[in-house]
Motif scaffolding. Structure first.
Motif, PDB file in Angstrom:
ATOM      1  N   ALA A  48       7.755  28.553   3.245  1.00 59.10           N
ATOM      2  CA  ALA A  48       8.775  28.222   4.238  1.00 59.10           C
ATOM      3  C   ALA A  48       8.765  26.733   4.566  1.00 59.10           C
ATOM      4  N   VAL A  49       7.591  26.179   4.781  1.00 61.67           N
ATOM      5  CA  VAL A  49       7.497  24.751   5.097  1.00 61.67           C
ATOM      6  C   VAL A  49       7.918  23.919   3.891  1.00 61.67           C
ATOM      7  N   GLU A  50       7.494  24.319   2.705  1.00 64.41           N
ATOM      8  CA  GLU A  50       7.880  23.573   1.506  1.00 64.41           C
ATOM      9  C   GLU A  50       9.389  23.529   1.352  1.00 64.41           C
TER      10      GLU A  50
ATOM     11  N   ILE B  31       0.855  -1.183   0.000  1.00 65.53           N
ATOM     12  CA  ILE B  31       0.000   0.000   0.000  1.00 65.53           C
ATOM     13  C   ILE B  31       0.895   1.238   0.000  1.00 65.53           C
ATOM     14  N   LEU B  32       0.759   2.080  -1.005  1.00 64.58           N
ATOM     15  CA  LEU B  32       1.503   3.330  -1.040  1.00 64.58           C
ATOM     16  C   LEU B  32       1.022   4.258   0.069  1.00 64.58           C
ATOM     17  N   VAL B  33       1.954   5.019   0.649  1.00 64.59           N
ATOM     18  CA  VAL B  33       1.625   5.930   1.745  1.00 64.59           C
ATOM     19  C   VAL B  33       1.980   7.360   1.354  1.00 64.59           C
ATOM     20  N   TRP B  34       0.994   8.222   1.482  1.00 67.44           N
ATOM     21  CA  TRP B  34       1.189   9.675   1.388  1.00 67.44           C
ATOM     22  C   TRP B  34       1.193  10.186   2.827  1.00 67.44           C
ATOM     23  N   GLN B  35       2.290  10.757   3.239  1.00 72.23           N
ATOM     24  CA  GLN B  35       2.442  11.212   4.623  1.00 72.23           C
ATOM     25  C   GLN B  35       2.544  12.734   4.663  1.00 72.23           C
ATOM     26  N   ASP B  36       1.544  13.364   5.247  1.00 67.74           N
ATOM     27  CA  ASP B  36       1.607  14.806   5.483  1.00 67.74           C
ATOM     28  C   ASP B  36       2.381  15.105   6.756  1.00 67.74           C
TER      29      ASP B  36
ATOM     30  N   LEU C 163      11.678  11.211   8.455  1.00 67.37           N
ATOM     31  CA  LEU C 163      12.352  10.628   7.299  1.00 67.37           C
ATOM     32  C   LEU C 163      13.383   9.591   7.713  1.00 67.37           C
ATOM     33  N   ASP C 164      14.062   9.810   8.830  1.00 62.15           N
ATOM     34  CA  ASP C 164      15.027   8.824   9.307  1.00 62.15           C
ATOM     35  C   ASP C 164      14.329   7.543   9.748  1.00 62.15           C
ATOM     36  N   ARG C 165      13.201   7.690  10.431  1.00 68.79           N
ATOM     37  CA  ARG C 165      12.470   6.511  10.915  1.00 68.79           C
ATOM     38  C   ARG C 165      11.972   5.669   9.750  1.00 68.79           C
ATOM     39  N   LEU C 166      11.606   6.325   8.656  1.00 68.61           N
ATOM     40  CA  LEU C 166      11.043   5.624   7.509  1.00 68.61           C
ATOM     41  C   LEU C 166      12.034   5.535   6.354  1.00 68.61           C
ATOM     42  N   GLN C 167      13.307   5.539   6.692  1.00 66.56           N
ATOM     43  CA  GLN C 167      14.338   5.614   5.657  1.00 66.56           C
ATOM     44  C   GLN C 167      14.322   4.424   4.714  1.00 66.56           C
ATOM     45  N   ALA C 168      13.888   3.253   5.181  1.00 63.39           N
ATOM     46  CA  ALA C 168      13.913   2.057   4.338  1.00 63.39           C
ATOM     47  C   ALA C 168      12.529   1.617   3.900  1.00 63.39           C
ATOM     48  N   SER C 169      11.523   2.453   4.100  1.00 65.36           N
ATOM     49  CA  SER C 169      10.145   2.067   3.798  1.00 65.36           C
ATOM     50  C   SER C 169       9.826   2.305   2.326  1.00 65.36           C
ATOM     51  N   PRO C 170       9.607   1.239   1.539  1.00 65.59           N
ATOM     52  CA  PRO C 170       9.285   1.445   0.121  1.00 65.59           C
ATOM     53  C   PRO C 170       7.864   1.942  -0.101  1.00 65.59           C
ATOM     54  N   SER C 171       6.965   1.721   0.875  1.00 65.26           N
ATOM     55  CA  SER C 171       5.582   2.160   0.679  1.00 65.26           C
ATOM     56  C   SER C 171       5.452   3.673   0.739  1.00 65.26           C
ATOM     57  N   LEU C 172       6.325   4.324   1.495  1.00 67.05           N
ATOM     58  CA  LEU C 172       6.287   5.787   1.556  1.00 67.05           C
ATOM     59  C   LEU C 172       6.682   6.350   0.205  1.00 67.05           C
ATOM     60  N   CYS C 173       5.789   7.144  -0.381  1.00 68.53           N
ATOM     61  CA  CYS C 173       6.098   7.672  -1.719  1.00 68.53           C
ATOM     62  C   CYS C 173       5.931   9.182  -1.803  1.00 68.53           C
ATOM     63  N   ILE C 174       5.056   9.759  -0.963  1.00 68.37           N
ATOM     64  CA  ILE C 174       4.799  11.197  -0.995  1.00 68.37           C
ATOM     65  C   ILE C 174       4.906  11.742   0.424  1.00 68.37           C
ATOM     66  N   VAL C 175       5.559  12.869   0.565  1.00 70.50           N
ATOM     67  CA  VAL C 175       5.494  13.629   1.806  1.00 70.50           C
ATOM     68  C   VAL C 175       4.925  15.002   1.468  1.00 70.50           C
ATOM     69  N   GLY C 176       3.956  15.426   2.264  1.00 72.63           N
ATOM     70  CA  GLY C 176       3.283  16.690   2.010  1.00 72.63           C
ATOM     71  C   GLY C 176       3.492  17.667   3.137  1.00 72.63           C
ATOM     72  N   GLY C 177       3.386  18.957   2.807  1.00 61.05           N
ATOM     73  CA  GLY C 177       3.625  20.008   3.783  1.00 61.05           C
ATOM     74  C   GLY C 177       2.465  20.279   4.710  1.00 61.05           C
ATOM     75  N   GLY C 178       1.396  19.470   4.647  1.00 61.50           N
ATOM     76  CA  GLY C 178       0.263  19.667   5.546  1.00 61.50           C
ATOM     77  C   GLY C 178      -1.039  19.727   4.772  1.00 61.50           C
TER      78      GLY C 178
ATOM     79  N   VAL D 181       4.894  17.155  -2.032  1.00 66.50           N
ATOM     80  CA  VAL D 181       3.712  17.945  -2.352  1.00 66.50           C
ATOM     81  C   VAL D 181       3.691  19.124  -1.391  1.00 66.50           C
ATOM     82  N   PRO D 182       3.704  20.368  -1.893  1.00 67.80           N
ATOM     83  CA  PRO D 182       3.829  21.523  -0.992  1.00 67.80           C
ATOM     84  C   PRO D 182       2.764  21.567   0.094  1.00 67.80           C
ATOM     85  N   ASN D 183       1.524  21.309  -0.270  1.00 59.74           N
ATOM     86  CA  ASN D 183       0.415  21.308   0.673  1.00 59.74           C
ATOM     87  C   ASN D 183      -0.739  20.597  -0.018  1.00 59.74           C
TER      88      ASN D 183
END
Length: 809
Positions: free
Chosen positions: A427-429, A359-364, A391-406, A446-448
């Motif tokens: 600033a957050v981006e 399952i792909l994960v988008w993490q805000d 990012l360090d905690r999930l450094q080896a997670s292949p499911s993580l694909c997107i990180v968003g600014g909120g 993803v900026p937001n």
């Protein structure tokens, strides 16, 4: 040779807890003589401990942010150890005996402290009143959102859950909700850095770690191959392992989510470093033109839901809490879950399971709606550390694909009329992009959410929160007219749970004033999401929902369940058809936050609702959908996202409701791996037929178009329906039938109908559920449904929205 885990030992107690007035105890010595301590599970929350002690009411949650809460446990040992606190919600002092070790102001930061133990000590955690802290004088933001209150939350690093009236219950998140662990110094690898990448089909595993005492070579192993790590600094070892033809990680719909164990051997000991997956995630078009992802070079239509915690009271973060819900996500064909900025960072077990399940994960980031004080050095420093730890905690997670600014930070300001220089969350981006480039360059930023257009909520750019079909009560055609590129939120309704869940919650009558407490609404809006659902009940079935609620509440709920299923399927059929510019849609929400008709497609008891069954049909990797192309006829869209070709038979039939065939075509085809095919009704029939009743040369020749996709051996794969004159839900005899029949894998339920049946639904007498529900049957159609979780021989009833009969089995 023993395989040694690198994880720390849990410090799980026994712990006890007490709730005090704010400021009643300045130090642990003041709390020792208090009476009224109760056992408290750790990890866990104060609300969870009160619930276990029988001192909690779900209907009237105990306010906790106005109190101080003390936890304590004995800790024994000799010598130096490191204590790690994965998550402390929210203002917490950590004491060893009467020595203050740590003062934490963020729910989202982990901390490590070194202690010298000399026998038995007392470890105490003092969670200070967040309400008092929020009441202090704080600099006001440029805008005040409607979503959450008070406005001073913009300064606090805590979840917004519990602070959003109309969204969720006011349950206060307080306590050590993530694990507390201990470890001795030395002997095991620390500062582990694993990075998996793919270059021209070859897997690359880059590793770095600290191992102060290394007797002999340090060897890294993965996928049956190994490399000796070089000592690049005293106690620091690094290396790059090349893995040609390594099996790649795929979303579960497109292939196998392959994971590879990583171990390091040193001094005769083998240490388990966990598992990694090798995959690429790339953009298929510029973000400004709309988010669109490819995994391992293959376009993926990202569909799924926005995630909610498994339990708002206890905030569990273990596999047992996540597994049932993630299992339902996989069964429904969801390829992506978004953890939005209004929630909280989930435990490691969530990401481990998403890795395993594909399952792909988008993490805000946990930022939503507020004007956050990014110009404040202390806030900025805390947020920088939060991003780095994530990012360090999930450094080896292949499911993580997107990180968003909120979530909805830009949208909130833009909707209040502020110009772009104010609403752009630059600033957050910038902080997020810098951290991703350094730690996880394989991720998409993803900026937001939403963002990307002239206005952040533009449907034709970036990502959008699309509620045209849904909250804004637009017609189905708007799903195409809006030119949605990627909907990171969509299709929010007050989804009605099944009768068993309503009975457990004491919410059986929608006319009861208590019913409205379970219906979500946006704060300040003059409407709620039940009204949204009712709108589509009226549109689809030509009834007055208010009159129906008053005169026949049971049918009111039945049509409500059926309507959201229809809307879900119709919208995703539009977005998944060949030629669609939409690259993804995430439904709001995965699971309810409270009992009642909430946003979730799964109810608070973990039972799927009608919407979940609709999504299961809409999301399946081998799919058939119909689209009304007006004068160009009906188009049949056949999708095969799987890794192998499939030989199929496609049948398109036009009938009246009683089953008289007006036209029919059948064709054998081969669908290539990860391919799509579109055929017009004219191409299938080989002649003109007014498939959409668009030419109006006379009365329509049919009431129903039915597309059916089967394997070459006749096994059912998918089907779709088109109603040129709408849906007639008036009850009549449709010839429903139901019977339990023996099958290779056990008993299945055979359901059939002589005439067209709308919204066929199975109600079991006890626990369990069918493999499909709230589906249509063509005249003479039949479905075989597996029944899961029923225990003994199942029994129940089969009904249809337009059927007067009720059939028992």
């Amino acid at each position: 040779m023993a395989l040694l885990r690198t994880v720390d030992r849990p410090l799980d107690g026994p712990w006890d807890m007490i709730v005090t007035e704010p400021g009643a105890c300045a130090r642990p010595e003041n709390s020792r003589n208090l009476t009224g301590y109760i056992p408290a599970p750790v990890p866990g929350t104060a609300a969870g401990a009160l619930r276990e002690a029988g001192r909690w009411s779900d209907r009237e949650p105990t306010p906790l942010h106005g109190s101080d809460i003390w936890y304590r446990t004995p800790i024994s040992g000799r010598g130096r150890e490191i204590l790690r606190f994965e998550g402390l919600a929210t203002l917490c002092e950590v004491w060893l005996d009467d020595t203050l070790l740590l003062a934490s102001r963020s729910m989202f930061l982990a901390h490590e402290v070194t202690v010298d133990l000399a026998g038995t000590h007392t470890l105490a955690l003092a969670f200070r009143s967040l309400a008092q802290d929020l009441a202090r004088s704080h600099k006001r933001g440029r805008w005040r959102p409607q979503l959450a209150t008070p406005g001073s939350l913009r300064h606090a690093r805590t979840t917004l859950l519990g602070f959003m009236p109309g969204w969720c219950p006011s349950i206060d998140a307080v306590g050590p909700y993530r694990p507390i662990t201990r470890r001795g110094e030395g002997g095991r690898p620390t500062e582990i850095d694993l990075r998996a990448s793919v270059e021209d089909g070859t897997g690359i595993l880059t590793a770095g770690l600290r191992l102060p005492v290394a007797d002999g070579p340090v060897t890294l192993r993965c996928d049956g191959r190994e490399i000796r790590l070089a000592e690049t600094a005293p106690g620091r070892f690094e290396g790059r392992l090349v893995l040609p033809d390594v099996a790649l990680w795929w979303p579960h719909t497109h292939g196998e989510p392959r994971l590879h164990a990583v171990v390091v051997e040193a001094g005769g000991k083998t240490f388990d470093l966990g598992r990694v997956g090798f995959r690429t995630v790339t953009l298929l078009r510029p973000f400004a033109d709309g988010l669109s992802l490819a995994v391992n070079g293959v376009p993926v239509f990202c569909r799924g839901a926005c995630w909610t915690p498994p339990d708002l009271v206890g905030l569990p973060g273990d596999r047992a809490a996540y597994a049932p819900l993630l299992g339902l996500a996989v069964e429904a064909g969801m390829t992506m879950l978004r953890v939005g900025g209004t929630m909280l960072y989930e435990g490691q077990a969530f990401h481990d399971l998403c890795d395993e399940l594909g399952i792909l994960v988008w993490q805000d980031l946990m930022l939503a709606n507020f004007d956050y004080p990014t110009d404040d050095p202390a806030f900025r420093s805390a947020l920088t550390a939060e991003i780095a730890q994530l990012l360090d905690r999930l450094q080896a997670s292949p499911s993580l694909c997107i990180v968003g600014g909120g979530s909805e930070v830009e949208q909130q300001a833009a909707m209040l009329g502020f110009p772009e220089p104010v609403w752009r969350a630059g600033a957050v981006e910038a902080m997020l992009r810098e951290a991703v480039a350094e730690r996880r360059p394989d991720l998409v930023v993803v900026p937001n959410s939403p963002s990307g257009g002239d206005l952040p909520f533009s449907t034709k750019a970036g990502v959008t929160h699309y509620y045209g079909v849904g909250a804004y009560c637009r017609p189905f055609e708007d799903a195409r007219r809006a030119e949605v590129r990627f909907a990171s939120e969509c299709l929010a309704f007050a989804n009605v749970p099944d009768a068993a869940s309503l009975a457990e919650a004491g919410l059986t009558d929608p006319r009861d004033p208590a019913w409205s407490l379970g219906v979500p609404r946006d704060r300040g809006a003059g409407w709620d999401f039940e009204g949204v659902r009712d709108h589509y009940v009226g549109v689809l079935y030509g009834v007055d929902p208010e009159a129906l609620r008053r005169d026949d509440p049971e049918r009111y709920l039945t049509l409500g369940r059926a309507a959201v299923a229809e809307v879900m399927e119709a919208t995703f059929a539009e977005w998944r058809r060949t030629g669609s510019i939409t690259a993804g849609g995430l439904v709001w929400l995965a699971r309810d936050l409270a009992p009642g008709a909430g946003w979730g497609v799964i109810d608070v008891a973990g039972r799927p609702k009608s919407a979940w069954f609709a999504l299961k049909r809409a999301f399946q990797p081998v799919q058939a959908v119909l689209s009304d192309e007006g004068l160009n006829g009906l188009h049949a869209h056949l999708l095969n996202e799987t890794a192998g070709p499939i030989d199929v038979t496609v049948t398109l039939t036009f009938t009246g409701t009683a089953g008289k065939v007006a036209a029919r075509a059948e064709r054998a085809l081969s669908l290539g791996a990860r391919s799509a095919l579109s055929l017009s009704s004219a191409a299938l029939l080989g002649r003109f037929f007014d498939a959409t009743a668009a030419y109006r040369f006379g009365p329509p020749a049919h009431d129903l178009a039915h597309l059916r996709l089967t394997r070459a051996d006749g096994a059912f794969l998918a089907e779709a329906f088109h109603f040129p004159a709408g849906r007639d839900a008036a009850p009549r005899e449709v010839g429903l039938s139901a019977a339990l029949v023996e099958a290779r894998d056990g008993v299945v339920l055979r359901v059939g109908a002589e005439r067209h049946a709308i919204g066929v639904h199975v109600v079991l007498d006890g626990e369990g559920r069918p493999s499909d529900n709230w589906f249509h049957l063509a005249p003479g159609g039949e479905r075989h449904l597996a029944l899961t979780g029923t225990g003994g021989r199942p029994s129940g009833t089969v009904r249809a929205v337009n059927a007067s009969e009720v059939v028992r089995f």
